[in-house]
Design an enzyme around this catalytic site. Structure first.
Site, PDB file in Angstrom:
ATOM      1  CE  LYS A  94      -2.084 -16.951  24.362  1.00 41.09           C
ATOM      2  NZ  LYS A  94      -2.991 -18.094  24.178  1.00 41.09           N
ATOM      3  CG  ASP A 144       5.651 -16.653  26.650  1.00 44.24           C
ATOM      4  OD1 ASP A 144       4.700 -15.858  26.795  1.00 44.24           O
ATOM      5  OD2 ASP A 144       5.564 -17.703  25.987  1.00 44.24           O
ATOM      6  CD  GLN A 190      -1.437 -19.324  28.633  1.00 40.82           C
ATOM      7  OE1 GLN A 190      -2.401 -19.298  29.400  1.00 40.82           O
ATOM      8  NE2 GLN A 190      -1.590 -19.428  27.320  1.00 40.82           N
ATOM      9  CG  HIS A 215       3.356 -21.539  22.986  1.00 45.88           C
ATOM     10  ND1 HIS A 215       3.579 -21.112  21.695  1.00 45.88           N
ATOM     11  CD2 HIS A 215       2.021 -21.794  23.070  1.00 45.88           C
ATOM     12  CE1 HIS A 215       2.428 -21.107  21.036  1.00 45.88           C
ATOM     13  NE2 HIS A 215       1.467 -21.518  21.837  1.00 45.88           N
ATOM     14  CB  CYS A 227       1.643 -24.469  20.583  1.00 45.28           C
ATOM     15  SG  CYS A 227       0.518 -24.138  19.219  1.00 45.28           S
TER      16      CYS A 227
END
Length: 444
Positions: free
Chosen positions: A265, A239, A242, A162, A403
């Site tokens: 999220k 990261d 997700q 991202h 993104c």
């Protein structure tokens, strides 16, 4: 909550029944079937009732919300917690001797301990509250590069990142002349791990990669990535934006150095996020921002910084958001991440099978290990046209580059349509998506 007494006793009954009537491999097979049935029973209308927005109409059509990778909807308990905090507990924290301030402070610090437990951090002091994944990465990029890197030193990222895990490093590259190296992605949407190993040099100082791709749905082998990096004494940032809503994350088992994610999220509010960092790194690197809260003492001659975690939390923190995030994490914990993963994987398989059967369908991301994301294009229909027309049918999907423009370039496309699932979605909604795509296809 979804684990009702009916479901509980159904599971116990069915297990005993199969144990008595079958043996050997039959028992194993039918116990598996029982687990699947229990999971499916869990993901029922009771869950959807926790999310009032799912009942609304869009263009006089029932809302089919399939944009969960962008943000998840919020259960009633999270919204009620926000209202409760503002109406009964609101006061600035850590700075007041009065009752409300102490109560708000306790809620904020309890939320930190909730996050600690959710990701199995070693200590609550290793949990830093930020505004989200983006700020968490920017914090590490700024502070780690300042303290631990010199011009010519290298950071390894991947081609599926991202923008929030690309641009902060590019900013540091421009400011401090560090070097970015990129792990390539193969045709199936998986990282080229052999190429990854070849990227290491004696100037490599950090690896920063996504746990789950927001475009491809690929679940990256972060355990192997971390082991490989640590074998060269290189720390790793993951990261997890997700990942945390879809699978159990144990930062100690991973042995990860930094792990970041956003509240919105994982069914929590916007504007709140988490940076987990090993204590040794958080003690080593300097603050990202200066101001109140992050200080122990200030004079015009010098400032002494506060202890962890407050060293990285300048200004008034989002104590309302942290309390609501804790409620969201507790909610997910009660549903059960294993049940969520199994149900979402079933939705993903069902949707993939139905989409694959359509003539002219291209699905981007065919890794065997995927989370609940499908990015696709149908024939030469522009992704924006598809998304706009689906929207008129009440179906919310995401269109564009998500993104992740460098990944789009690697895929040789301008953008895709993305459907992303949560545990409140249903197979009926997948069917609605397929019907909608067929209607759009007929128009072209």
């Amino acid at each position: 909550m979804i684990f009702s007494g009916i479901k509980k006793y159904f599971g116990v009954f069915i297990r005993f029944a199969y144990v008595f009537y079958f043996s050997g491999n039959d028992i194993v097979y039918f116990l598996y079937i029982c687990r699947v049935l229990e999971t499916l029973l869990s993901m029922n209308e009771t869950v959807r009732n926790d999310f009032p927005i799912l009942k609304r109409l869009v263009y006089d059509k029932p809302l089919v919300y399939l944009d969960n990778a962008a943000t998840t909807q919020k259960p009633r308990c999270v919204v009620e917690k926000i209202v409760e905090e503002y109406y009964s507990v609101n006061a600035n924290i850590h700075r007041g001797a009065h009752f409300l301030s102490q109560q708000a402070t306790e809620a904020h610090e309890n939320a930190r301990r909730t996050v600690q437990k959710f990701i199995n951090a070693g200590r609550p002091e290793e949990v830093i509250f930020t505004r989200g994944t983006t700020e968490s990465i920017n914090l590490v990029a700024s502070s780690f590069v300042y303290e631990c890197m010199k011009p010519g030193d290298e950071v390894i990222i991947s081609a599926m990142e991202h923008h929030s895990n690309i641009v902060p490093w590019q900013i540091q590259a421009a400011r401090r002349n560090i070097v970015l190296k990129v792990i390539p992605v193969d045709a199936r949407g998986e990282l080229d791990m052999q190429a990854f190993e070849r990227l290491f040099s004696d100037r490599t100082r950090l690896v920063a990669v996504t746990h789950v791709s927001n475009v491809l749905g690929t679940i990256n082998p972060v355990e192997k990535i971390i082991r490989t990096a640590h074998s060269s004494n290189v720390p790793v940032l993951i990261d997890g934006a997700q990942a945390v809503a879809h699978k159990k994350v144990d930062v100690q088992a991973l042995d990860v150095d930094f792990y970041v994610f956003s509240g919105h999220k994982i069914y929590g509010p916007t504007g709140i996020g988490v940076l987990y960092g090993k204590e040794k790194w958080l003690e080593m690197i300097p603050p990202y921002q200066g101001g109140g809260e992050m200080i122990a003492s200030v004079s015009f001659e010098r400032t002494k910084f506060n202890d962890l975690p407050y060293k990285f939390e300048a200004g008034t923190p989002d104590y309302i958001g942290s309390a609501a995030l804790a409620v969201a994490l507790d909610y997910v914990g009660k549903v059960g991440l294993s049940a969520i993963a199994e149900y979402e994987n079933e939705l993903l398989r069902y949707a993939t099978d139905r989409l694959t059967a359509m003539d002219g369908m291209r699905i981007f991301g065919q890794a065997p290990e995927k989370s609940g994301v499908i990015s696709f294009l149908l024939r030469d229909i522009h992704h924006y046209d598809m998304g706009m027309l689906l929207d008129r049918l009440g179906i919310a999907v995401r269109t564009g580059h998500h993104c992740a423009e460098p990944l789009m370039k690697a895929l040789s496309v301008e953008g895709t349509v993305r459907a992303s699932f949560a545990f409140y979605n249903t197979k009926d909604e997948v069917d609605a998506l397929i019907s909608g795509i067929e209607r759009v296809s007929a128009m072209f």
